[in-house]
Enzyme design. Structure first.
Site, PDB file in Angstrom:
ATOM      1  N   ASP A   1     121.018  73.161   7.457  1.00 55.29           N
ATOM      2  CA  ASP A   1     121.549  72.060   6.635  1.00 55.29           C
ATOM      3  C   ASP A   1     121.703  70.732   7.382  1.00 55.29           C
ATOM      4  O   ASP A   1     122.422  69.842   6.911  1.00 55.29           O
ATOM      5  CB  ASP A   1     122.920  72.423   6.035  1.00 55.29           C
TER       6      ASP A   1
ATOM      7  N   CYS B   1     117.321  76.777   1.966  1.00 52.59           N
ATOM      8  CA  CYS B   1     117.036  77.381   3.268  1.00 52.59           C
ATOM      9  C   CYS B   1     116.004  78.489   3.328  1.00 52.59           C
ATOM     10  O   CYS B   1     115.046  78.411   4.107  1.00 52.59           O
ATOM     11  CB  CYS B   1     118.335  77.867   3.886  1.00 52.59           C
TER      12      CYS B   1
ATOM     13  N   HIS C   1     118.653  85.395   6.971  1.00 51.40           N
ATOM     14  CA  HIS C   1     118.654  85.115   5.525  1.00 51.40           C
ATOM     15  C   HIS C   1     117.273  85.303   4.896  1.00 51.40           C
ATOM     16  O   HIS C   1     116.873  84.565   4.003  1.00 51.40           O
ATOM     17  CB  HIS C   1     119.174  83.691   5.257  1.00 51.40           C
TER      18      HIS C   1
ATOM     19  N   ASP D   1     116.308  73.136   8.329  1.00 51.20           N
ATOM     20  CA  ASP D   1     115.665  73.894   7.250  1.00 51.20           C
ATOM     21  C   ASP D   1     115.691  73.187   5.905  1.00 51.20           C
ATOM     22  O   ASP D   1     114.975  73.568   4.984  1.00 51.20           O
ATOM     23  CB  ASP D   1     116.296  75.284   7.126  1.00 51.20           C
TER      24      ASP D   1
END
Length: 489
Positions: free
Chosen positions: A45, A84, A154, A311
């Site tokens: 972020d 992301c 993730h 990202d």
């Protein structure tokens, strides 16, 4: 006249000397040909202007600024998506997110069971990076690299974690999109892939320490150290000393102009002055510095490729609105530049000139082919959508075509289903709800304030056609009409 005839002992000594010289030369040649180490910093972020060298006057980032001073700073670098997981999948595979089916952050609502009153249903998406996909780590292992991952993954649940995708070591990479276990950014972490440290240990520092340990253990062989920060993602938490530092700084500055504006129906931050977020940025920067210092101490800097990027864009329109992306429009979750344009710094001393700058257009799928080109070792071929940016690293023009985005989802930050293409100075955005098309000249209008779609019909038509063709090429899935939508509600 006497002829010199060496004795048997002399001949053996001479032979031994020649053998030693040959071995020394072979060793030197092998050392010269050793492929470069790779350190990849991926910050979560982080906005385009969240770094001092990119224009922030509030956040202090001396270590990343030093990296830029000793490497190359890119001004037109992009994430493959405004959220992301798709970008992370793209970096890992060298493919556009649409190719691997991960087009939204993993955990977002799927079209079945959709509860929001929106004109469209979002497209379905893959909830893991399939094991059949060849990752950057797997490609480098095939070329003799030791591989390490720390931080946010993730890209799927257990069975699809970093250790299942080519990484020898995984410190902290699981299915979560943030540090949501335990005490979050402080130990105990409650993370099944990161043993707890001492009470109160800070996560970014711990991840950097683990990265340094790996580098120290593998300094005599080629390695990939992939440090994927959980910072600066929510929850917004900073060390108390850093929070107080920026509260004190904030109390001494005078802000000219408004702090808040609007982007569509969303409130957007216009000024960087969030003390907690600033502390998070500085802690991330200190962690970067710890790893860079280790490279210097171990005399690895000259043969290490260092990449630093993010990202998606900075969080400006929701979830605490902690940063501003000005002069860029919008932020995370949006197809405007604030959502997709990223800081990118690359340092590889044999190629990059210290303190240099490149305006080459770069996107997430480019990292894999670039790194494999720099490694320059035989290995199985791999299909990618990216291009090698080695020419740009050498200070040469980068000859590439258009780059694309496709986000058939509703973001948590106010963004809507959109697609986009950038080619040269021009960027076109298509909005899926109503088919509206916007066209911007980013060189003249980096803030995307002046829509030229009507004034430049030929350019609009050209880029729109390329976007449609690309969608077919990558098998992009479109959103569909929502049968339960109630207008006016």
């Amino acid at each position: 006249m006497h002829t010199f005839r060496p004795s048997v002992l002399g001949r053996l000594t001479l032979a031994a000397l020649l053998t030693t010289l040959m071995l020394t030369n072979f060793a030197a040649a092998a050392e010269e040909k050793r492929p470069p180490n790779i350190v990849f910093f991926l910050v979560d972020d982080l906005g385009w202007t969240d770094i001092g060298v990119y224009g922030s006057s509030f956040y202090q980032t001396p270590n990343v600024d030093h990296l830029a001073a000793t490497g190359m700073r890119f001004t037109n670098a992009y994430a493959a998506c405004q959220v992301c997981s798709p970008t992370r999948a793209s970096i890992m595979t060298g493919k556009y997110p649409q190719r691997v089916g991960i087009t939204d952050y993993i955990g977002a609502a799927q079209p079945e069971g959709w509860k929001r009153n929106t004109p469209l249903l979002p497209a379905p998406y893959n909830t893991k990076l399939d094991l059949e996909e060849k990752t950057l780590a797997e490609s480098l292992k095939e070329r003799g690299y030791a591989t390490f991952f720390a931080g946010k993954w993730h890209l799927g649940n257990q069975g699809n974690w970093p250790e299942d995708q080519g990484f020898d070591v995984n410190m902290g990479g699981i299915d979560r999109g943030g540090p949501y276990g335990g005490k979050k950014y402080f130990s105990p972490y409650g993370n099944p892939r990161l043993p707890d440290g001492p009470e109160g240990e800070h996560l970014p520092d711990r991840l950097a320490s683990e990265t340094v340990k790996f580098i120290e253990a593998h300094k005599d062989e080629p390695f990939l150290a992939y440090l994927s920060f959980y910072s600066v993602h929510t929850p917004l938490m900073a060390r108390e000393d850093l929070k107080q530092k920026y509260e004190d700084i904030k109390s001494r500055i005078r802000i000219a102009g408004p702090i808040w504006g609007e982007e569509g129906k969303s409130k957007v931050r216009l000024v960087q002055e969030h003390a907690v977020y600033a502390g998070m940025v500085e802690a991330m920067d200190a962690a970067v510095g710890k790893v860079l210092d280790a490279l210097d101490r171990l005399k690895l800097t000259d043969n290490t490729v260092v990449i630093f990027t993010s990202d998606n864009g900075g969080l400006a329109t929701s979830e605490g609105h902690p940063t501003s992306n000005l002069p860029l429009r919008g932020g995370k979750g949006w197809m405007y530049e604030g959502g997709i344009r990223e800081p990118l710094i690359v340092r590889y001393p044999p190629l990059t000139k210290a303190g240099s700058e490149s305006d080459a257009i770069v996107t997430s799928p480019d990292f894999l082919p670039t790194l494999l080109a720099l490694v320059d070792k035989p290995g199985p071929a791999i299909d990618t959508d990216g291009v090698s940016i080695v020419p740009a690293l050498e200070g040469k023009p980068l000859d590439r075509g258009p780059i694309f985005w496709h986000y058939p989802h509703y973001g948590n930050q106010g963004g809507q289903p959109t697609a986009a293409v950038r080619e040269g100075d021009w960027k076109l955005i298509e909005w899926y709800e109503d088919g509206k098309v916007e066209l911007f000249n980013l060189v003249d209008d980096i803030g995307e304030k002046h829509d030229l779609a009507d004034a430049q019909p030929e350019k609009r038509k050209e880029l729109h056609q390329k976007l449609r063709q690309w969608r077919k090429q990558v098998g992009a899935i479109l959103p569909t009409a929502n049968p339960n939508y109630k207008a006016g509600k």
